[in-house]
Design a protein around this motif. Structure first.
Motif, PDB file in Angstrom:
ATOM      1  N   SER A   1     -30.959 -47.273 -29.679  1.00 36.92           N
ATOM      2  CA  SER A   1     -31.789 -46.586 -28.689  1.00 36.92           C
ATOM      3  C   SER A   1     -31.046 -46.440 -27.364  1.00 36.92           C
ATOM      4  CB  SER A   1     -33.097 -47.359 -28.475  1.00 36.92           C
ATOM      5  OG  SER A   1     -33.863 -47.382 -29.658  1.00 36.92           O
ATOM      6  N   ALA A   2     -30.236 -47.437 -27.020  1.00 42.29           N
ATOM      7  CA  ALA A   2     -29.443 -47.359 -25.795  1.00 42.29           C
ATOM      8  C   ALA A   2     -28.466 -46.187 -25.858  1.00 42.29           C
ATOM      9  CB  ALA A   2     -28.694 -48.672 -25.572  1.00 42.29           C
ATOM     10  N   GLU A   3     -27.898 -45.909 -27.052  1.00 44.96           N
ATOM     11  CA  GLU A   3     -26.986 -44.764 -27.179  1.00 44.96           C
ATOM     12  C   GLU A   3     -27.727 -43.454 -26.914  1.00 44.96           C
ATOM     13  OE1 GLU A   3     -23.758 -44.852 -27.474  1.00 44.96           O
ATOM     14  OE2 GLU A   3     -23.757 -47.049 -27.590  1.00 44.96           O
ATOM     15  N   VAL A   4     -28.966 -43.358 -27.402  1.00 43.16           N
ATOM     16  CA  VAL A   4     -29.765 -42.160 -27.129  1.00 43.16           C
ATOM     17  C   VAL A   4     -30.054 -42.048 -25.636  1.00 43.16           C
ATOM     18  CG1 VAL A   4     -31.961 -41.001 -27.582  1.00 43.16           C
ATOM     19  CG2 VAL A   4     -30.789 -42.217 -29.434  1.00 43.16           C
ATOM     20  N   LEU A   5     -30.404 -43.168 -25.015  1.00 41.61           N
ATOM     21  CA  LEU A   5     -30.698 -43.168 -23.571  1.00 41.61           C
ATOM     22  C   LEU A   5     -29.455 -42.815 -22.753  1.00 41.61           C
ATOM     23  CD1 LEU A   5     -32.975 -46.337 -23.360  1.00 41.61           C
ATOM     24  CD2 LEU A   5     -33.696 -43.953 -23.100  1.00 41.61           C
ATOM     25  N   LYS A   6     -28.288 -43.307 -23.175  1.00 39.76           N
ATOM     26  CA  LYS A   6     -27.045 -42.958 -22.476  1.00 39.76           C
ATOM     27  C   LYS A   6     -26.805 -41.455 -22.525  1.00 39.76           C
ATOM     28  CE  LYS A   6     -24.502 -47.232 -23.565  1.00 39.76           C
ATOM     29  NZ  LYS A   6     -23.391 -47.783 -24.387  1.00 39.76           N
ATOM     30  N   SER A   7     -27.073 -40.853 -23.690  1.00 32.95           N
ATOM     31  CA  SER A   7     -26.884 -39.412 -23.841  1.00 32.95           C
ATOM     32  C   SER A   7     -27.807 -38.642 -22.901  1.00 32.95           C
ATOM     33  CB  SER A   7     -27.135 -39.016 -25.300  1.00 32.95           C
ATOM     34  OG  SER A   7     -27.037 -37.620 -25.468  1.00 32.95           O
ATOM     35  N   LEU A   8     -29.062 -39.061 -22.817  1.00 31.78           N
ATOM     36  CA  LEU A   8     -30.010 -38.394 -21.917  1.00 31.78           C
ATOM     37  C   LEU A   8     -29.600 -38.583 -20.461  1.00 31.78           C
ATOM     38  CD1 LEU A   8     -33.338 -39.469 -23.683  1.00 31.78           C
ATOM     39  CD2 LEU A   8     -32.221 -37.245 -23.820  1.00 31.78           C
ATOM     40  N   ARG A   9     -29.125 -39.774 -20.144  1.00 29.56           N
ATOM     41  CA  ARG A   9     -28.686 -40.053 -18.763  1.00 29.56           C
ATOM     42  C   ARG A   9     -27.496 -39.164 -18.396  1.00 29.56           C
ATOM     43  NH1 ARG A   9     -25.916 -44.963 -16.053  1.00 29.56           N
ATOM     44  NH2 ARG A   9     -26.999 -45.090 -14.034  1.00 29.56           N
ATOM     45  N   ALA A  10     -26.575 -38.980 -19.352  1.00 28.72           N
ATOM     46  CA  ALA A  10     -25.419 -38.112 -19.104  1.00 28.72           C
ATOM     47  C   ALA A  10     -25.851 -36.660 -18.912  1.00 28.72           C
ATOM     48  CB  ALA A  10     -24.431 -38.233 -20.260  1.00 28.72           C
ATOM     49  N   ASP A  11     -26.868 -36.218 -19.680  1.00 26.91           N
ATOM     50  CA  ASP A  11     -27.387 -34.857 -19.498  1.00 26.91           C
ATOM     51  C   ASP A  11     -27.936 -34.675 -18.085  1.00 26.91           C
ATOM     52  OD1 ASP A  11     -26.780 -34.165 -22.126  1.00 26.91           O
ATOM     53  OD2 ASP A  11     -28.748 -34.762 -22.877  1.00 26.91           O
ATOM     54  N   ALA A  12     -28.658 -35.684 -17.587  1.00 20.37           N
ATOM     55  CA  ALA A  12     -29.214 -35.599 -16.230  1.00 20.37           C
ATOM     56  C   ALA A  12     -28.104 -35.565 -15.186  1.00 20.37           C
ATOM     57  CB  ALA A  12     -30.154 -36.778 -15.988  1.00 20.37           C
ATOM     58  N   GLN A  13     -27.073 -36.361 -15.415  1.00 20.87           N
ATOM     59  CA  GLN A  13     -25.950 -36.368 -14.468  1.00 20.87           C
ATOM     60  C   GLN A  13     -25.261 -35.009 -14.440  1.00 20.87           C
ATOM     61  OE1 GLN A  13     -22.992 -39.347 -15.227  1.00 20.87           O
ATOM     62  NE2 GLN A  13     -21.899 -38.986 -13.306  1.00 20.87           N
ATOM     63  N   HIS A  14     -25.078 -34.415 -15.627  1.00 21.15           N
ATOM     64  CA  HIS A  14     -24.429 -33.103 -15.695  1.00 21.15           C
ATOM     65  C   HIS A  14     -25.264 -32.035 -14.994  1.00 21.15           C
ATOM     66  CE1 HIS A  14     -22.049 -29.819 -17.345  1.00 21.15           C
ATOM     67  NE2 HIS A  14     -23.177 -29.244 -17.720  1.00 21.15           N
ATOM     68  N   ALA A  15     -26.598 -32.112 -15.163  1.00 19.68           N
ATOM     69  CA  ALA A  15     -27.466 -31.077 -14.595  1.00 19.68           C
ATOM     70  C   ALA A  15     -27.657 -31.243 -13.085  1.00 19.68           C
ATOM     71  CB  ALA A  15     -28.820 -31.094 -15.293  1.00 19.68           C
ATOM     72  N   LEU A  16     -27.718 -32.484 -12.614  1.00 23.63           N
ATOM     73  CA  LEU A  16     -28.091 -32.722 -11.219  1.00 23.63           C
ATOM     74  C   LEU A  16     -26.971 -33.333 -10.378  1.00 23.63           C
ATOM     75  CD1 LEU A  16     -31.655 -34.199 -11.862  1.00 23.63           C
ATOM     76  CD2 LEU A  16     -31.027 -31.821 -11.414  1.00 23.63           C
ATOM     77  N   GLY A  17     -25.858 -33.667 -11.038  1.00 21.28           N
ATOM     78  CA  GLY A  17     -24.746 -34.229 -10.288  1.00 21.28           C
ATOM     79  C   GLY A  17     -24.886 -35.700  -9.972  1.00 21.28           C
ATOM     80  N   GLU A  18     -25.885 -36.360 -10.537  1.00 25.07           N
ATOM     81  CA  GLU A  18     -26.088 -37.788 -10.275  1.00 25.07           C
ATOM     82  C   GLU A  18     -26.697 -38.431 -11.511  1.00 25.07           C
ATOM     83  OE1 GLU A  18     -29.358 -38.844  -7.757  1.00 25.07           O
ATOM     84  OE2 GLU A  18     -30.311 -36.882  -7.960  1.00 25.07           O
ATOM     85  N   PRO A  19     -26.215 -39.619 -11.894  1.00 26.10           N
ATOM     86  CA  PRO A  19     -26.869 -40.324 -12.999  1.00 26.10           C
ATOM     87  C   PRO A  19     -28.131 -41.000 -12.493  1.00 26.10           C
ATOM     88  CG  PRO A  19     -25.047 -41.643 -12.165  1.00 26.10           C
ATOM     89  CD  PRO A  19     -25.039 -40.357 -11.375  1.00 26.10           C
ATOM     90  N   PRO A  20     -29.229 -40.905 -13.207  1.00 27.90           N
ATOM     91  CA  PRO A  20     -30.454 -41.583 -12.746  1.00 27.90           C
ATOM     92  C   PRO A  20     -30.232 -43.094 -12.644  1.00 27.90           C
ATOM     93  CG  PRO A  20     -30.924 -40.072 -14.553  1.00 27.90           C
ATOM     94  CD  PRO A  20     -29.435 -40.179 -14.467  1.00 27.90           C
ATOM     95  N   GLN A  21     -30.685 -43.666 -11.536  1.00 29.05           N
ATOM     96  CA  GLN A  21     -30.606 -45.119 -11.395  1.00 29.05           C
ATOM     97  C   GLN A  21     -31.617 -45.808 -12.311  1.00 29.05           C
ATOM     98  OE1 GLN A  21     -30.647 -46.510  -7.263  1.00 29.05           O
ATOM     99  NE2 GLN A  21     -30.186 -44.419  -6.613  1.00 29.05           N
TER     100      GLN A  21
END
Length: 830
Positions: free
Chosen positions: A97-117
């Protein structure tokens, strides 16, 4: 800079999604393939290479040794892991599940320029504490900070309702996802969105329909067409074949939500390195027939939730559809039908596959980020501000306290909050600080928008001073979320095996409750082996062992300063915070000691396949006995019919069959069998109660006959009270009360018979009728013969002596010794 979490994640069994709130509205963040959602699948073809999402999902069937999906239902099971053969590593469900969450976090970083805290992560409403705990562990492994959890139907309701103009509305969420089903009753009143009740099944989802298609439609067709043998899901030889069939079934099911038939063409491994093409036509009618029991169970759970809340379908304004399964036209038709379904107006205005993530993001926009308090630096003032991040009010209180690196006369400073971009612009009056540097003011916010106010600190010379943080942002919503609720009751297992809830399902978090119990054994400090064990339990079933044990309190002689007599008072306090962290304390006033429970949510063991098979056989036997029992009431028959209509036993049998190779199926089978056992418990208890009521009627009749002939005035008064209470207990049946009344009636008739010496005759008749149960058969026959002669000769003085000897031959079972526990004030130890 963000001061609220703002990101919401739907961590799903089949698919996951991430959303963010910007300018008061929630939007889904697309992944690198421009999809709104990411399949919850992980593929590791070699060490150091990990793929998550669509590519990984495609390889679940093609490369089952190195790709895995549907691991959510194994969350929190100790020892559950998926092995990646070529990489040579096992990963737990939390790590996957952490691997899935990492992927989603990377998508957010790519879209917004920042990884969610941090992010708010959704969980099924029916998730247990250990599963919630495992979800938090997965978030930490993915690099997130504090991640609050919110139930999936609550998040969905918030997405539908936070900007909904309806007042005093009542909605029901119908969330049928890939692995779980949840429903929730939600109301809006005076700007607050509140969850009334949850109902759900953590193992009822679209994947059950997929497997039904595979095992009931595709496998028989494959066996017939390709001549395969022993094609079973638990046979490792056919693991790849079943993976391919499962993927094809899922794709066909989705396609059949838009068409009435679809043609499958699948290349299958038939053994020995050979591959053959399998072609088969699936029709929507066939899928609907297989899905019917699962639809029925979901609808019945919704009906139960309505009944518990004292509501009917007419009291609910809309049924909010959530989850991919609700795209089925047949399910929608069924739900809209007032007889076959719920008869509530359907609302599918939101995308059912992403609405949970968007609702989680909306909730996240109300939760402050965990960050260090701003500290002043030279030449700058810091301010600690307190205000609601989201609110349904338009006039909002704001308070704060300023700090500086140097001493200040705060009363010579004032503050202004200014929103020049407001519609219309808004500026507070000058507010003077008090001697401690604090202030309170009110700001006006724009409706359905985010209002940002500059924090202006001005000294007595009219000079602006630098402030950190320099802005305040407040978002106006029409409905605020009125807090979360406890979704499973928490309590303890009493010494007689019953479950006593202390903190009840539906309690608003944070919550605390306290109850008093009494020990069933004494603790002598000289007896080192003695122990009082108090198991802690989560669930709703009357029998403790039908629920989930989450912890234990143990009290031993070495823990107390003096001997603890039996029947000593123990006060149990259970507290649950907003993050669902549980604290349980036992307070023993007599010794002035407190004992904290050991709650280890990481040690929940997956069920053993052999134990599940044994329990399945037990369930079969109990069901068969109850079906053949003519005394079973009409209400009980309806319960049995419901089990049959929902095909719960068939589903359990399939899950038990797959349990040996699939920990998720083992967990599902365990849950299903516990549910069935609990229903059978209720039916058997009702049958026993009916037998007790019949016995009570017989005893009362005998008392009447006896008292008509020889009863005194006091005897008649006692009988009248027994009859009055018997009438009450028929309206509100209770086994303990019926037992008590039977005892009183027997005592009354015995007392009357003793007065005229007929008691010994009745007692002798009892022994004679039960002679086969007496020990020492030859001795028993001799005594019965002697008693018969005494009665024939009217030798009433000899009969008591014969009864005394017969009583010695009555079998007496020795009670099994077990550790002491606790009981409630009215509890009875079995």
């Amino acid at each position: 800079m963000r001061d609220t979490i703002d990101f919401g994640i739907d961590l799903g069994t089949t698919n996951s999604a991430i959303a963010v709130v910007r300018d008061g509205s929630a939007s889904v963040i697309k992944n690198n393939e421009n999809w709104d959602f990411t399949p919850s699948a992980v593929w590791i073809p070699k060490q150091g290479v990990t793929y998550v999402g669509r590519r990984a999902r495609d390889f679940v069937a093609a490369d089952p040794a190195n790709a895995h999906a549907e691991f959510k239902q194994e969350m929190g099971l100790d020892g559950a892991a998926r092995f990646f053969r070529d990489a040579g590593i096992p990963l737990t469900p939390q790590q996957l599940s952490a691997e899935v969450l990492k992927s989603l976090r990377a998508d957010a970083q790519h879209a917004l320029g920042e990884p969610p805290q941090a992010a708010v992560i959704t969980v099924p409403a029916a998730f247990r504490l250990h599963q919630n705990n495992a979800t938090g562990e997965a978030a930490a492994l993915a690099g997130f900070g504090n991640c609050p959890l919110v139930q999936e139907p609550t998040a969905a309701a918030f997405a539908f309702g936070f900007q909904n103009e309806s007042t005093d509305a009542c909605w029901m969420v119908f969330d049928f996802g890939g692995g779980t089903f949840d429903s929730a009753l939600v109301t809006t009143h005076e700007g607050e969105l509140r969850v009334l009740d949850h109902a759900g099944d953590p193992h009822l989802g679209g994947k059950l329909i997929d497997w039904a298609i595979v095992e009931r439609l595709l496998v028989p067709a494959v066996e017939a067409e390709l001549g395969l043998r022993d094609l079973r899901r638990d046979n490792p030889v056919w693991q790849r074949t079943f993976g391919v069939l499962k993927a094809a079934a899922e794709d066909a099911k989705i396609e059949l939500s838009r068409t009435t038939s679809t043609n499958l063409m699948i290349e299958l491994d038939v053994g020995g390195g050979d591959r053959r093409m399998f072609e088969h036509t699936l029709r929507r009618d066939d899928i609907d027939r297989l899905a019917e029991p699962f639809y029925l169970r979901a609808i019945n759970l919704c009906r139960e939730a309505l009944t518990k809340a004292g509501l009917g379908p007419a009291d609910v304004d809309k049924l909010l559809l959530v989850g991919g399964t609700t795209l089925s036209p047949t399910l929608r038709e069924r739900l809209a039908d007032p007889v076959e379904g719920l008869g509530i107006e359907l609302d599918h205005s939101q995308d059912p596959t992403t609405v949970v993530a968007r609702g989680a993001a909306v909730f996240a926009s109300t939760v402050p980020l965990d960050r260090p308090k701003a500290r002043p630096v030279e030449g700058e003032f810091s301010v600690d501000l307190r205000y609601p991040r989201n609110t349904s009010l338009t006039l909002v209180p704001v308070q704060g306290r300023f700090e500086s690196t140097t001493a200040q006369d705060w009363t010579r400073l004032h503050v202004v909050l200014d929103n020049q971009n407001g519609m219309p612009p808004f500026r507070t009056p000058q507010v003077s600080l008090d001697a401690q540097g604090t202030f309170v003011t009110e700001v006006r916010v724009d409706e359905r928008a985010t209002s940002t106010f500059d924090v202006l600190l001005v000294d007595h010379n009219g000079m602006r001073r630098k402030v950190n943080p320099a802005t305040v942002s407040i978002t106006h919503v029409l409905n605020e979320l009125g807090g979360q609720v406890l979704t499973n009751s928490l309590g303890l297992s009493e010494a007689d095996g019953t479950f006593t809830p202390i903190l009840h399902k539906g309690a608003r978090l944070p919550a605390m409750a306290r109850s008093t119990f009494y020990t069933t054994i004494a603790l002598h400090r000289t007896d080192s082996d003695a122990v009082i064990r108090i198991p802690l339990v989560e669930g709703e079933r009357a029998r403790a062992d039908r629920n989930l044990r989450i912890g234990l309190i143990e009290i031993r002689p070495k823990d107390v300063r003096i001997d603890l007599p039996g029947d000593s008072e123990v006060e149990i306090t259970i507290e649950v915070d907003e993050s669902r962290r549980v604290t349980v304390v036992a307070d023993v006033p007599l010794v002035d000691e407190q004992f904290e429970a050991e709650i280890d949510l990481s040690r929940v063991q997956p069920p053993v396949a052999a134990d599940l098979e044994r329990e399945l056989r037990e369930v079969h036997g109990r069901l068969a006995a109850l079906r053949d029992n003519r005394r079973v009431s009409a209400v009980a028959r309806r319960k049995l019919d419901r089990l049959e209509g929902e095909q719960v036993l068939d589903t359990a049998r399939d899950e038990v069959r797959a349990a040996a190779t699939d920990p998720g199926s083992a967990a599902a089978a365990d849950h299903r069998l516990r549910d069935i056992q609990a229903v059978l418990d209720e039916i058997e208890e009702e049958d026993q109660l009916n037998s007790l009521l019949a016995e009570l009627d017989d005893e009362i009749r005998q008392c009447k006959d006896l008292l008509d002939r020889k009863g005194a005035a006091d005897d008649l008064l006692e009988l009248a009270d027994i009859e009055r209470r018997a009438a009450d207990v028929r309206r509100n049946p209770d086994s303990a009360t019926v037992d008590e009344l039977i005892g009183r009636a027997v005592h009354l008739s015995t007392s009357v018979m003793r007065r005229d010496e007929t008691f010994d005759i009745a007692l002798f008749h009892h022994f004679r009728e039960n002679m086969a149960r007496l020990s020492q058969p030859m001795r028993a026959r001799a005594l019965i013969t002697e008693g018969n002669m005494a009665i024939a000769q009217q030798n009433w003085r000899l009969l008591p002596e014969i009864n005394h000897e017969l009583r010695k031959l009555w079998p007496v079972g020795e009670p099994e010794r077990s550790p002491g526990g606790v009981r409630s004030q009215n509890g009875r130890q079995r």
